[in-house]
Scaffold this motif. Structure first.
Motif, short mmCIF file in Angstrom:
data_model
loop_
_atom_site.label_atom_id
_atom_site.label_comp_id
_atom_site.label_asym_id
_atom_site.label_seq_id
_atom_site.Cartn_x
_atom_site.Cartn_y
_atom_site.Cartn_z
N TYR A 36 0.84 -1.19 0.00
CA TYR A 36 0.00 0.00 0.00
C TYR A 36 0.88 1.25 0.00
O TYR A 36 1.89 1.31 0.70
N GLY A 39 -0.84 8.28 -1.86
CA GLY A 39 -1.01 8.79 -3.21
C GLY A 39 0.03 9.81 -3.62
O GLY A 39 0.34 9.95 -4.82
N ILE A 42 2.98 8.32 -5.71
CA ILE A 42 2.74 7.54 -6.93
C ILE A 42 3.68 7.99 -8.05
O ILE A 42 4.21 7.18 -8.81
N TYR A 64 1.74 -1.51 -6.33
CA TYR A 64 1.09 -0.82 -5.22
C TYR A 64 -0.42 -0.70 -5.42
O TYR A 64 -0.94 -0.76 -6.53
N SER A 65 -1.07 -0.50 -4.31
CA SER A 65 -2.47 -0.04 -4.26
C SER A 65 -2.47 1.23 -3.44
O SER A 65 -1.82 1.30 -2.39
N ARG A 66 -3.17 2.24 -3.91
CA ARG A 66 -3.19 3.51 -3.20
C ARG A 66 -4.11 3.42 -1.98
O ARG A 66 -5.20 2.86 -2.04
N SER A 221 -7.37 11.14 -0.21
CA SER A 221 -6.06 11.10 -0.87
C SER A 221 -5.53 12.52 -1.04
O SER A 221 -6.22 13.40 -1.56
N SER A 223 -3.21 13.46 -3.07
CA SER A 223 -3.05 13.77 -4.50
C SER A 223 -4.38 14.18 -5.11
O SER A 223 -4.43 15.09 -5.95
#
Length: 352
Positions: A36, A39, A42, A64-66, A221, A223
């Protein structure tokens, strides 16, 4: 006899060639680490230069997973090799929920800042809330917090074109780190400029509930909130809390857009502010390899030059700020410690 010797030599050669092949294949085999990620990082993970270094030198690739820094701690971690949140609080939260990880390391740092628009910063300067020193803007957080708590209308600040009252939009402080860090900063300000302890939370929590209760829906998030700020203009988000790194990465990756927006877009350092520490948490033995890879000297250089994360090896002057971004502080000196985990957990629970 000669044919037997030739056959033996050929067999040895075949075995040796096979051994070399498998050795080379083993050395070049890429291990995929799944985890994980906050964001705001990324861009770093998707940087082709960074990915090439990780593959060539360390034979790893990050998948990855945000997820928000606090959300990832309680998310399903089955099959995950690492967590990469944006705060020490998330690490302490992890240790509270799961025990000590196999390894953890602070990889980058970035201060929490306020992003705003020129007309807003000019109005705040006129009220003595924002000051400018050597081209860098600073916000007196005691004065700004009082304006927010008083429900001061933007119209009373000389900005009748803006709807509602003075506020700083953040991500959800119970899920995402930038909102959580800004809540920690506000908590300290509401506590008379002293770092909040467990015994102080009951007194300052009602003020935090007022501040965050007025924000309505909050992104999870950093981002997403920053992109919304850039795209929707001053009417939607007069001020947001974010990371210093975000504007630098934006300018490097989108030079034409930054050139178009730079006269309106401003970055303000809260006085005091808090540091966000991006800490890598290894969940598996394979995941431990990510620590050394992220601390690679070239990765650290690219983290600053292309993505705006402050690392220990690079001094900062206005001339060395990537992307031609102006208003970046060479040093962040007005810093207050974040409340410890027990106090922050009470704040998180109180705002949930």
């Amino acid at each position: 006899m000669k044919s037997k010797l030739a056959g033996l030599i050929l067999l040895v050669a075949v075995i040796a060639a096979a051994g070399i092949y498998y050795l080379i294949r083993s050395e070049n085999q890429i291990t995929v680490l799944d985890g994980y990620l906050g964001g705001e990082k990324i861009g770093l993970y998707e940087d082709e230069e960074v990915a090439e270094i990780l593959a060539d030198r360390y034979h790893i690739q990050f998948k990855y997973s945000r997820a928000g820094s606090l959300d990832m701690v309680t998310a399903d971690q089955t099959g995950r090799d690492y967590l990469f949140p944006s705060s020490q609080t998330a690490l302490e939260y992890y240790e509270d929920e799961h025990g000590r990880p196999l390894a953890s390391e602070i990889v980058f740092n970035t201060p929490i800042v306020i992003y705003s628009h020129r007309l807003v910063s000019d109005a705040l300067k006129a009220q003595g809330v924002v000051t400018e020193q050597d081209g860098v803007l600073y916000a007196d957080m005691e004065k700004l917090t009082q304006l927010i708590l008083d429900g001061t209308a933007w119209a009373d600040m000389g900005l009748p074109e803006l709807y509602g009252s003075v506020s700083v939009d953040t991500t959800d402080p119970t899920k995402s780190n930038s909102g959580n860090m800004f809540a920690a900063l506000l908590a300290n300000v509401c506590n008379g400029g002293k770092t909040v302890t467990e015994g102080d939370v009951a007194q300052i929590l009602p003020m935090l509930e007022v501040i965050f209760g007025r924000l309505g829906y909050m992104e999870t998030s950093s981002s997403d909130l920053f992109n919304q700020f850039l795209n929707m203009g001053v009417g939607a988000n007069p001020m947001i809390a974010g990371y210093e790194s975000q504007i630098i990465e934006f300018a490097v990756e989108n030079p034409e857009d930054y050139e178009r927006l730079k006269d309106d877009l401003v970055m303000i350092y809260p006085t005091p502010t808090v540091w966000s520490t991006h800490v890598y948490i290894a969940l598996t033995e394979a995941g431990e390899a990510g620590v050394q890879a992220l601390l690679d000297e070239e990765v650290q250089r690219l983290a600053w030059e292309k993505h705006g994360f402050r690392t220990s090896g690079y001094g900062i002057t206005q001339e060395t700020v990537p992307g031609g971004v102006t208003g970046v502080a060479s040093e962040v000196t007005q810093v207050i410690p974040v409340p410890d985990y027990d106090a922050m957990r009470q704040i998180i629970d109180g705002l949930s």
